[in-house]
Design a protein around this motif. Structure first.
Motif, PDB file in Angstrom:
ATOM      1  N   LEU A  89       0.812  -1.206   0.000  1.00  0.00           N
ATOM      2  CA  LEU A  89       0.000   0.000   0.000  1.00  0.00           C
ATOM      3  C   LEU A  89       0.849   1.261   0.000  1.00  0.00           C
ATOM      4  O   LEU A  89       0.645   2.164  -0.812  1.00  0.00           O
ATOM      5  CB  LEU A  89      -0.950  -0.007   1.210  1.00  0.00           C
ATOM      6  N   VAL A  90       1.821   1.351   0.903  1.00  0.00           N
ATOM      7  CA  VAL A  90       2.633   2.562   1.023  1.00  0.00           C
ATOM      8  C   VAL A  90       3.488   2.803  -0.221  1.00  0.00           C
ATOM      9  O   VAL A  90       3.494   3.924  -0.753  1.00  0.00           O
ATOM     10  CB  VAL A  90       3.490   2.516   2.307  1.00  0.00           C
ATOM     11  N   PRO A  91       4.205   1.790  -0.764  1.00  0.00           N
ATOM     12  CA  PRO A  91       4.960   2.054  -1.992  1.00  0.00           C
ATOM     13  C   PRO A  91       4.066   2.490  -3.163  1.00  0.00           C
ATOM     14  O   PRO A  91       4.455   3.348  -3.962  1.00  0.00           O
ATOM     15  CB  PRO A  91       5.648   0.725  -2.300  1.00  0.00           C
ATOM     16  N   ALA A  92       2.858   1.927  -3.240  1.00  0.00           N
ATOM     17  CA  ALA A  92       1.944   2.328  -4.314  1.00  0.00           C
ATOM     18  C   ALA A  92       1.487   3.775  -4.117  1.00  0.00           C
ATOM     19  O   ALA A  92       1.386   4.539  -5.084  1.00  0.00           O
ATOM     20  CB  ALA A  92       0.735   1.389  -4.360  1.00  0.00           C
ATOM     21  N   LEU A  93       1.221   4.168  -2.876  1.00  0.00           N
ATOM     22  CA  LEU A  93       0.832   5.560  -2.596  1.00  0.00           C
ATOM     23  C   LEU A  93       1.962   6.528  -2.938  1.00  0.00           C
ATOM     24  O   LEU A  93       1.726   7.587  -3.512  1.00  0.00           O
ATOM     25  CB  LEU A  93       0.441   5.729  -1.129  1.00  0.00           C
ATOM     26  N   ILE A  94       3.179   6.172  -2.573  1.00  0.00           N
ATOM     27  CA  ILE A  94       4.326   7.037  -2.872  1.00  0.00           C
ATOM     28  C   ILE A  94       4.514   7.164  -4.376  1.00  0.00           C
ATOM     29  O   ILE A  94       4.797   8.254  -4.884  1.00  0.00           O
ATOM     30  CB  ILE A  94       5.590   6.508  -2.174  1.00  0.00           C
ATOM     31  N   ALA A  95       4.308   6.065  -5.102  1.00  0.00           N
ATOM     32  CA  ALA A  95       4.449   6.116  -6.563  1.00  0.00           C
ATOM     33  C   ALA A  95       3.369   6.979  -7.197  1.00  0.00           C
ATOM     34  O   ALA A  95       3.647   7.766  -8.107  1.00  0.00           O
ATOM     35  CB  ALA A  95       4.405   4.698  -7.132  1.00  0.00           C
ATOM     36  N   ILE A  96       2.126   6.860  -6.716  1.00  0.00           N
ATOM     37  CA  ILE A  96       1.025   7.627  -7.301  1.00  0.00           C
ATOM     38  C   ILE A  96       1.164   9.112  -6.994  1.00  0.00           C
ATOM     39  O   ILE A  96       0.928   9.961  -7.846  1.00  0.00           O
ATOM     40  CB  ILE A  96      -0.340   7.096  -6.792  1.00  0.00           C
ATOM     41  N   THR A  97       1.554   9.427  -5.759  1.00  0.00           N
ATOM     42  CA  THR A  97       1.633  10.834  -5.364  1.00  0.00           C
ATOM     43  C   THR A  97       2.961  11.485  -5.710  1.00  0.00           C
ATOM     44  O   THR A  97       3.130  12.678  -5.487  1.00  0.00           O
ATOM     45  CB  THR A  97       1.412  10.973  -3.841  1.00  0.00           C
ATOM     46  N   ALA A  98       3.894  10.718  -6.236  1.00  0.00           N
ATOM     47  CA  ALA A  98       5.242  11.204  -6.569  1.00  0.00           C
ATOM     48  C   ALA A  98       5.914  11.807  -5.328  1.00  0.00           C
ATOM     49  O   ALA A  98       6.601  12.820  -5.411  1.00  0.00           O
ATOM     50  CB  ALA A  98       5.197  12.199  -7.714  1.00  0.00           C
ATOM     51  N   GLY A  99       5.687  11.193  -4.176  1.00  0.00           N
ATOM     52  CA  GLY A  99       6.312  11.635  -2.940  1.00  0.00           C
ATOM     53  C   GLY A  99       5.653  12.831  -2.279  1.00  0.00           C
ATOM     54  O   GLY A  99       6.143  13.320  -1.273  1.00  0.00           O
ATOM     55  N   ASN A 100       4.533  13.327  -2.839  1.00  0.00           N
ATOM     56  CA  ASN A 100       3.834  14.470  -2.249  1.00  0.00           C
ATOM     57  C   ASN A 100       3.043  13.985  -1.039  1.00  0.00           C
ATOM     58  O   ASN A 100       1.975  13.396  -1.171  1.00  0.00           O
ATOM     59  CB  ASN A 100       2.892  15.101  -3.277  1.00  0.00           C
ATOM     60  N   GLN A 101       3.560  14.252   0.165  1.00  0.00           N
ATOM     61  CA  GLN A 101       2.925  13.768   1.377  1.00  0.00           C
ATOM     62  C   GLN A 101       1.783  14.665   1.836  1.00  0.00           C
ATOM     63  O   GLN A 101       1.143  14.377   2.834  1.00  0.00           O
ATOM     64  CB  GLN A 101       3.969  13.610   2.483  1.00  0.00           C
ATOM     65  N   GLU A 102       1.502  15.735   1.116  1.00  0.00           N
ATOM     66  CA  GLU A 102       0.373  16.612   1.433  1.00  0.00           C
ATOM     67  C   GLU A 102      -0.882  16.235   0.645  1.00  0.00           C
ATOM     68  O   GLU A 102      -1.897  16.906   0.745  1.00  0.00           O
ATOM     69  CB  GLU A 102       0.737  18.068   1.153  1.00  0.00           C
TER      70      GLU A 102
END
Length: 144
Positions: A89-102
């Motif tokens: 889940l977390v790697p997929a979220l980071i990939a989709i958001t391009a590291g944008n944690q906001e």
């Protein structure tokens, strides 16, 4: 100061101290403390039974489209419409958001799924540094 006339003479009236207690400020302070404790006491109680799936709350407003993480009745986790494991889940979220944690992330959990499964998903997202994570609940029906 008051001046009194007695028989053609002017006399000053002596100042006498007030011997009464003014309780108005005391009552004001006590009412404020009462209100503070009435508001704070329910927030301190633990173990209050609640139904989480239904809630009355204002809709979150934002310009960006939120990502949806869904936990279905069998405990399967979906990112948007794609099934993912908790570890992926977390790697997929980071990939989709391009590291944008906001980026806003909405976590939707079926009401029959155990609470711990939804919290594990939220905990993994939060531990990855995403700060705008919210639970989605269905608003109760209002009968008129």
């Amino acid at each position: 100061m008051a001046i009194q006339v007695h028989g053609g003479r002017y006399r000053r009236k002596r100042y006498t101290p007030m011997s009464e207690i003014n309780v108005t400020p005391f009552v004001d302070v006590m009412l404020v403390l009462l209100v503070v404790f009435m508001i704070a006491a329910p927030l301190l109680s633990v173990g209050v039974p609640v139904e989480l799936p239904k809630a009355v709350a204002p809709t979150l407003q934002g310009l960006d489209e939120p990502l949806a993480v869904t936990v279905d009745e069998e405990g399967t986790i979906y990112l948007q419409e794609k099934e993912v494991s908790l570890g992926d889940l977390v790697p997929a979220l980071i990939a989709i958001t391009a590291g944008n944690q906001e980026r806003r992330i909405f976590v939707r959990g079926d009401k029959s799924v155990p609470y711990g499964v939804v919290i594990e998903a939220m905990g993994a997202i939060n531990a990855a540094g995403f700060t705008r994570v919210a639970l989605v609940a269905q608003a109760p029906r209002v009968e008129r």
